[in-house]
Design an enzyme around this catalytic site. Structure first.
Site, PDB file in Angstrom:
ATOM      1  N   GLU A 174      10.604   6.880  -0.551  1.00  0.00           N
ATOM      2  CA  GLU A 174      10.667   6.334  -2.049  1.00  0.00           C
ATOM      3  C   GLU A 174      11.223   7.492  -3.006  1.00  0.00           C
ATOM      4  O   GLU A 174      10.431   8.427  -3.177  1.00  0.00           O
ATOM      5  CB  GLU A 174       9.489   5.946  -2.479  1.00  0.00           C
ATOM      6  CG  GLU A 174       8.946   4.566  -1.741  1.00  0.00           C
ATOM      7  CD  GLU A 174       7.929   3.678  -2.288  1.00  0.00           C
ATOM      8  OE1 GLU A 174       7.513   3.967  -3.338  1.00  0.00           O
ATOM      9  OE2 GLU A 174       7.087   3.057  -1.485  1.00  0.00           O
ATOM     10  N   HIS A 213       8.287  -0.712  -5.527  1.00  0.00           N
ATOM     11  CA  HIS A 213       6.876  -0.166  -5.847  1.00  0.00           C
ATOM     12  C   HIS A 213       6.494  -0.546  -7.186  1.00  0.00           C
ATOM     13  O   HIS A 213       6.154   0.427  -8.000  1.00  0.00           O
ATOM     14  CB  HIS A 213       6.937   1.331  -5.789  1.00  0.00           C
ATOM     15  CG  HIS A 213       5.492   1.823  -5.457  1.00  0.00           C
ATOM     16  ND1 HIS A 213       5.381   2.957  -4.625  1.00  0.00           N
ATOM     17  CD2 HIS A 213       4.386   1.849  -6.276  1.00  0.00           C
ATOM     18  CE1 HIS A 213       4.030   3.367  -4.623  1.00  0.00           C
ATOM     19  NE2 HIS A 213       3.403   2.580  -5.534  1.00  0.00           N
ATOM     20  N   ALA A 241       0.789  -1.267  -0.068  1.00  0.00           N
ATOM     21  CA  ALA A 241       0.141  -0.073  -0.074  1.00  0.00           C
ATOM     22  C   ALA A 241       0.767   1.178  -0.045  1.00  0.00           C
ATOM     23  O   ALA A 241       0.970   1.794  -1.297  1.00  0.00           O
ATOM     24  CB  ALA A 241      -1.016   0.119   1.266  1.00  0.00           C
ATOM     25  N   ARG A 242       1.403   1.683   1.059  1.00  0.00           N
ATOM     26  CA  ARG A 242       2.099   2.974   1.161  1.00  0.00           C
ATOM     27  C   ARG A 242       3.191   2.724   2.460  1.00  0.00           C
ATOM     28  O   ARG A 242       2.546   2.288   3.469  1.00  0.00           O
ATOM     29  CB  ARG A 242       1.563   3.961   1.351  1.00  0.00           C
ATOM     30  CG  ARG A 242       0.831   4.684   0.296  1.00  0.00           C
ATOM     31  CD  ARG A 242       1.836   5.278  -0.861  1.00  0.00           C
ATOM     32  NE  ARG A 242       1.091   5.725  -1.963  1.00  0.00           N
ATOM     33  CZ  ARG A 242       0.734   5.075  -3.200  1.00  0.00           C
ATOM     34  NH1 ARG A 242       1.062   3.924  -3.306  1.00  0.00           N
ATOM     35  NH2 ARG A 242       0.422   5.615  -4.210  1.00  0.00           N
TER      36      ARG A 242
HETATM   37  P1  NAI Z   1      -9.687   1.553  -2.470  1.00  0.00           P
HETATM   38  O1  NAI Z   1      -9.915   3.066  -2.196  1.00  0.00           O
HETATM   39  O2  NAI Z   1     -10.433   0.908  -3.493  1.00  0.00           O
HETATM   40  O3  NAI Z   1      -9.342   0.909  -1.084  1.00  0.00           O
HETATM   41  C1  NAI Z   1      -8.943   1.139   0.131  1.00  0.00           C
HETATM   42  C2  NAI Z   1      -9.691   0.795   1.266  1.00  0.00           C
HETATM   43  O4  NAI Z   1      -9.209   1.199   2.419  1.00  0.00           O
HETATM   44  C3  NAI Z   1     -11.122   1.364   1.327  1.00  0.00           C
HETATM   45  O5  NAI Z   1     -12.249   0.273   1.305  1.00  0.00           O
HETATM   46  C4  NAI Z   1     -11.310   2.075   2.544  1.00  0.00           C
HETATM   47  O6  NAI Z   1     -12.370   2.015   3.316  1.00  0.00           O
HETATM   48  C5  NAI Z   1     -10.160   1.347   3.530  1.00  0.00           C
HETATM   49  N1  NAI Z   1      -9.369   2.147   4.592  1.00  0.00           N
HETATM   50  C6  NAI Z   1      -9.271   3.586   4.508  1.00  0.00           C
HETATM   51  N2  NAI Z   1      -8.885   3.873   5.803  1.00  0.00           N
HETATM   52  C7  NAI Z   1      -8.579   2.866   6.560  1.00  0.00           C
HETATM   53  C8  NAI Z   1      -8.443   2.479   7.679  1.00  0.00           C
HETATM   54  N3  NAI Z   1      -7.936   3.272   8.693  1.00  0.00           N
HETATM   55  N4  NAI Z   1      -8.351   1.220   8.343  1.00  0.00           N
HETATM   56  C9  NAI Z   1      -8.579   0.204   7.383  1.00  0.00           C
HETATM   57  N5  NAI Z   1      -9.324   0.286   6.014  1.00  0.00           N
HETATM   58  C10 NAI Z   1      -9.231   1.564   5.506  1.00  0.00           C
HETATM   59  O7  NAI Z   1      -8.025   1.367  -2.845  1.00  0.00           O
HETATM   60  P2  NAI Z   1      -7.199   0.484  -3.911  1.00  0.00           P
HETATM   61  O8  NAI Z   1      -7.472   0.471  -5.349  1.00  0.00           O
HETATM   62  O9  NAI Z   1      -7.785  -0.875  -3.402  1.00  0.00           O
HETATM   63  O10 NAI Z   1      -5.782   0.638  -3.326  1.00  0.00           O
HETATM   64  C11 NAI Z   1      -5.200   0.632  -2.213  1.00  0.00           C
HETATM   65  C12 NAI Z   1      -3.867   1.465  -1.788  1.00  0.00           C
HETATM   66  O11 NAI Z   1      -3.062   0.486  -2.603  1.00  0.00           O
HETATM   67  C13 NAI Z   1      -3.938   2.583  -2.548  1.00  0.00           C
HETATM   68  O12 NAI Z   1      -4.338   3.731  -1.660  1.00  0.00           O
HETATM   69  C14 NAI Z   1      -2.502   2.672  -2.911  1.00  0.00           C
HETATM   70  O13 NAI Z   1      -1.834   3.292  -1.721  1.00  0.00           O
HETATM   71  C15 NAI Z   1      -1.925   1.323  -3.078  1.00  0.00           C
HETATM   72  N6  NAI Z   1      -1.478   1.113  -4.311  1.00  0.00           N
HETATM   73  C16 NAI Z   1      -0.039   0.724  -4.550  1.00  0.00           C
HETATM   74  C17 NAI Z   1       0.252   0.061  -5.541  1.00  0.00           C
HETATM   75  C18 NAI Z   1       1.635  -0.474  -5.870  1.00  0.00           C
HETATM   76  O14 NAI Z   1       2.097  -0.606  -7.007  1.00  0.00           O
HETATM   77  N7  NAI Z   1       2.218  -0.929  -4.910  1.00  0.00           N
HETATM   78  C19 NAI Z   1      -0.778   0.419  -6.997  1.00  0.00           C
HETATM   79  C20 NAI Z   1      -1.762   0.858  -6.595  1.00  0.00           C
HETATM   80  C21 NAI Z   1      -2.328   1.308  -5.247  1.00  0.00           C
END
Ligand code: NAI
Length: 335
Positions: free
Chosen positions: A268, A297, A238-239
């Site tokens: 990063e 990443h 994630a991050r």
């Molecule tokens: P999304 O917005 O569909 O899902 C994120 C989920 O996290 C949501 O359901 C939200 O309610 C939940 N959330 C927010 N705050 C929270 C908390 N305090 N505790 C628990 N859950 C919480 O986003 P998606 O598409 O699933 O992407 C998730 C993350 O993945 C992105 O924000 C990004 O940082 C990361 N990412 C990493 C990539 C990589 O190449 N490593 C590529 C794409 C995304």
């Protein structure tokens, strides 16, 4: 017609962009890696801005007086000063659907590879001299999927795709996501933890899929990671700032966490002095052998996801700037 500025020069031609935008808008490609590299004269006229890895700060925005739309060419928008955008009514959009499967597969496959000892065998079989031609007793690392609970933080697009994949491999799957409505668990046949602590206490594999927000920054420190069952595996695609790397390192050294896979780091690309855990990994320290996977990443990356980023970013910009039907808009008051 409006001027659309890309943060950097990304492609050999503008064929895809022309297909999406049509012949009208002027397209400009940034000459360097940061917004500061874009000349003032170009910044002064741009109405649309697309950024991949660039930060967008209030100071950057001040150089773009005519800006109406910022498109982040990816999911996470934590590098964009959204308050500063909101203050000027600049629309911020992301591209949420280009690498959902890739990231989910990266997370689940990394956990499986650690649990099957693949990195351990890979490293030891090509050591000099190679390890004996027999299995290694890997202690807490190697474990059958069916006896494990796969814990997910953040059941969004990627978290859901990871849940379904982990389930198919036989894990019991549980998630923590306070923002998901009741029934999200039932919809895909997984369990729900009502608190982070409840999730952590049962997660033999912990996979992070929440965005970086003030709420999630540092949410996994020593106190939280120490709640994981003995011999857990931690995966972060994630991050980086969501996990305290020093705490993770301590628990890995103590053997209480058996393995980890990190596609993201707190800074990063990493800069010197790099975190101790990364230093130990690069130095191939024996205690970490086969227990840590680092990727740069790159979880999202396939040629297909890259094509999606390109086209969907342009479509998102076109919808916001050239039509009255914007999509993928990030509400200014969302986390
Ligand atoms: P999304 O917005 O569909 O899902 C994120 C989920 O996290 C949501 O359901 C939200 O309610 C939940 N959330 C927010 N705050 C929270 C908390 N305090 N505790 C628990 N859950 C919480 O986003 P998606 O598409 O699933 O992407 C998730 C993350 O993945 C992105 O924000 C990004 O940082 C990361 N990412 C990493 C990539 C990589 O190449 N490593 C590529 C794409 C995304």
């Amino acid at each position: 017609m409006p001027v659309i500025q890309y943060g950097e020069s990304l492609y050999p031609d503008d064929s895809v962009e022309r297909e999406v935008y049509g012949p009208g808008p002027e397209l400009r490609w940034g000459p360097g890696k940061t917004l500061a590299d874009i000349p003032d004269v170009d910044a002064a006229t741009a109405e649309g801005l697309l950024v991949l890895g660039q930060w967008v700060t209030a100071a950057d925005l001040a150089r773009f007086p005519r800006l109406r739309v910022v498109v982040r060419m990816g999911v996470g928008y934590d590098r964009i000063d959204r308050a500063a955008c909101a203050a000027r009514n600049i629309l911020v959009c992301n591209v949420p659907d280009y690498g959902t499967m890739e990231v989910a597969e990266h997370a689940v496959v990394a956990a499986l590879a650690l649990r099957r000892g693949l990195f351990l065998y890979h490293e030891t079989q090509r050591a000099d001299p190679p390890a004996p031609w027999r299995f290694i007793d890997a202690g807490k690392l190697v474990r059958r999927s069916e006896v494990q609970t796969f814990g997910i933080i953040g059941l969004g697009r990627i978290g859901t795709a990871a849940a379904l994949r982990a389930k198919a491999f036989g894990f019991r799957v549980v998630f923590y996501d306070p923002h998901r409505p009741n029934g999200s668990d039932r919809a895909i046949g997984v369990a729900r933890a009502r608190t982070l602590e409840e999730l952590l206490r049962q997660s033999d594999v912990l996979s992070v899929h929440a965005p970086l927000t003030p709420e999630t920054k540092g949410m996994l420190g020593m106190e939280q990671l120490a709640l994981l069952p003995d011999g857990a595996v931690v995966v972060n695609t994630a991050r980086g700032p969501i996990i305290d790397l020093a705490a993770l390192e301590t628990l890995l050294r103590e053997g209480r966490i058996a393995g980890a896979a990190l596609d993201v780091l707190p800074v990063e690309p990493p800069v010197e002095p790099v975190p101790d855990l990364l230093r130990a990994y690069r130095a191939r320290e024996k205690w970490l052998e086969g227990r840590l996977l680092i990727t740069p990443h790159s979880a999202f990356q396939t040629p297909q996801s890259w094509d999606d980023i390109r086209r969907k970013s342009a479509e998102t910009m076109a919808a916001a700037l050239l039509s009255n039907a914007p999509q993928n808009v990030i509400p200014p008051d969302s986390y």
